[in-house]
Design a protein around this motif. Structure first.
Motif, PDB file in Angstrom:
ATOM      1  N   THR A 175     -36.122 -55.052   2.989  1.00 54.99           N
ATOM      2  CA  THR A 175     -37.348 -54.801   3.743  1.00 54.99           C
ATOM      3  C   THR A 175     -37.024 -54.159   5.097  1.00 54.99           C
ATOM      4  N   ARG A 194     -37.913 -50.421   6.485  1.00 49.32           N
ATOM      5  CA  ARG A 194     -38.537 -50.212   7.802  1.00 49.32           C
ATOM      6  C   ARG A 194     -37.755 -49.170   8.595  1.00 49.32           C
ATOM      7  N   GLU A 213     -41.888 -47.406   2.018  1.00 48.87           N
ATOM      8  CA  GLU A 213     -42.817 -48.512   1.777  1.00 48.87           C
ATOM      9  C   GLU A 213     -42.061 -49.771   1.370  1.00 48.87           C
ATOM     10  N   ARG A 270     -41.594 -45.386  -2.698  1.00 50.56           N
ATOM     11  CA  ARG A 270     -42.907 -45.884  -3.112  1.00 50.56           C
ATOM     12  C   ARG A 270     -42.826 -47.312  -3.619  1.00 50.56           C
ATOM     13  N   ALA A 271     -43.706 -48.176  -3.133  1.00 53.03           N
ATOM     14  CA  ALA A 271     -43.648 -49.606  -3.460  1.00 53.03           C
ATOM     15  C   ALA A 271     -43.795 -49.865  -4.949  1.00 53.03           C
TER      16      ALA A 271
END
Ligand SMILES: *Cc1c(COP(=O)(O)O)cnc(C)c1O
Length: 431
Positions: free
Chosen positions: A111, A115, A120, A289-290
């Motif tokens: 994560t 960032r 994402e 892309r998530a």
């Protein structure tokens, strides 16, 4: 070793293996390994060799070395250096501390890395080869992936795009020619329903260059196609603006694709290594892309390719350093951006202290299969003669380079805290 009472030793038995092994205790090796060394020496008819056997064994083990080669990401020396973290503690690897429920190991470092490069989402696997394999298996199994013929590369130790593609279960659809590929080539490939193209993949030609009559399609153009674009950028250069460096991007990085800008240009996913220009431990990162990242994370291969807590904690530290814009705390960037004046001053101090050698300007390289033909100005020490083997025999071993009968110590890849040791080692070399 205890001799079995039912099989008495032969009469001509040399000094007991056990006694010989015990006499080597000061080497710090565990007893069973000293027994092996003692046995080998006795078997060779020269028990005196036992100590040398034990020392050879100790020398063959994984240990810190001083990299004086000037190759910043030296494949044989583990690419980027990164400090190990404290392993002796439990950690909330898969525990959500907020709820007390089962958490995900992909919740922390990935994560933060996402960032730091404007993605994402991201997940981490064992290396970039694994990242590419997982992306292809999860998103293109039994379907086609369009790749330019100019990008069907082999990168270091056996990463060959066509073979990774085959192992993943995706079908390679070659587009264009070796030296020139145009957007229209991709458009035709994607438009033909019979091809069943799931993805377009762009592979960074990390370790070679095609020069002359060439044409390649930009990330932004590829992103206009009707299928997701996956860019294997390889090196893990996070952001072309280098906000973690006080002086901004160095000139030698000018043409290197960066994760943030590749995603901004429209790539759906990027894949890159943890231990190249990212400067961390061996790992592979899939970011973008998530929904696509989630599909990769759910694939059964993700479990087989997942990293352990040690790597994830190291990557978390690294990601925090990037978010703090603190390149000084990332060893790779600290070394890569050390000013020439500092390197020369260190070289002068070492020469003065060792009473040997000559300060010279030299050239470092990024290495690690990245940025071919790029040189980074550096400074170091030159010694007449080939001292490579002697320097490597010390503790810690010093890995130097020899050019035309001259030994060169490049200080850009040497941690300044090793300068004293370097001076001592140079001082004890024979002329
Ligand atoms: C280095 C590289 C790889 C392989 O990465 P590993 O982390 O060594 O598995 C894959 N693709 C590209 C473009 C690379 O530069």
């Amino acid at each position: 070793m205890s001799s079995r009472p039912d099989s008495p030793p032969p009469a001509d038995r040399p000094p007991s293996v056990d006694a010989l092994a015990r006499s080597l205790r000061d080497t710090g090796l565990p007893h069973p390994l000293l027994v092996d060394a003692a046995r080998a020496a006795i078997a060779s008819g020269d028990p005196e060799r036992a100590r040398a056997e034990a020392q050879d064994l100790a020398r063959s083990m994984l240990q810190p070395v001083i990299n004086a080669t000037g190759v910043l990401l030296h494949t044989n020396l583990g690419r980027a250096p990164w400090p190990a973290t404290d392993a002796g503690r439990y950690r909330n690897l898969e525990l959500d501390l907020a709820t007390g429920d089962r958490g995900s190991r992909q919740a922390h470092a990935p994560t933060l890395l996402a960032r730091a490069c404007g993605a994402e989402a991201a997940i981490v696997v064992n290396n970039c080869a694994a990242a590419v394999m997982l992306v292809l298996a999860a998103l293109a199994r039994d379907r086609a992936v369009a790749v330019s013929r100019g990008e069907l590369v082999e990168i270091g130790g056996g990463f060959r795009v066509p073979e990774v593609m085959q192992q993943s279960g995706a079908r390679l659809l070659e587009v264009g020619t070796t030296n020139r590929t145009r957007l229209a080539d991709y458009e035709r490939a994607v438009a033909d329903a019979a091809n069943d193209v799931a993805l377009v993949m762009q592979v960074h030609q990390s370790n070679y260059k095609i020069v002359g009559f060439t044409e390649a399609v930009s990330t932004a153009e590829l992103a206009t196609l009707d299928v997701p674009l996956v860019a294997d950028i390889g090196s893990g250069f996070l952001d072309a603006a280098c906000p973690w460096l006080a002086d901004g991007p160095p000139a030698w990085l000018a043409d290197e694709p960066a994760a943030r800008q590749t995603l901004e240009a429209g790539a759906a996913l990027v894949t890159f290594s943890g231990d190249k220009l990212l400067g961390g431990p061996q790992a592979g990162i899939i970011a973008g892309r998530a929904d696509l990242v989630a599909t990769c994370a759910r694939h059964p291969l993700a479990r087989a390719l997942r990293p352990g807590g040690l790597v994830l904690e190291a990557l978390q530290e690294l990601a925090l350093a990037y978010l703090r814009r603190d390149g000084e705390s990332i060893p790779f960037w600290r070394m890569a951006s050390m000013p020439m004046a500092d390197l020369r001053a260190r070289a002068e101090a070492i020469v003065a202290s060792a009473g040997r050698g000559r300060v010279v300007d030299t050239a470092s390289v990024p290495g690690g299969g990245t940025l071919p033909s790029v040189e980074i100005p550096s400074a170091g020490i030159e010694l007449p003669g080939n001292h490579r083997d002697l320097l490597r025999a010390g503790t810690p071993p010093i890995i130097a380079r020899v050019q035309e009968g001259t030994t060169v110590i490049d200080l850009r890849t040497v941690d300044p805290t090793d300068d004293t040791h370097l001076a001592e080692a140079l001082g004890t070399l024979g002329d």
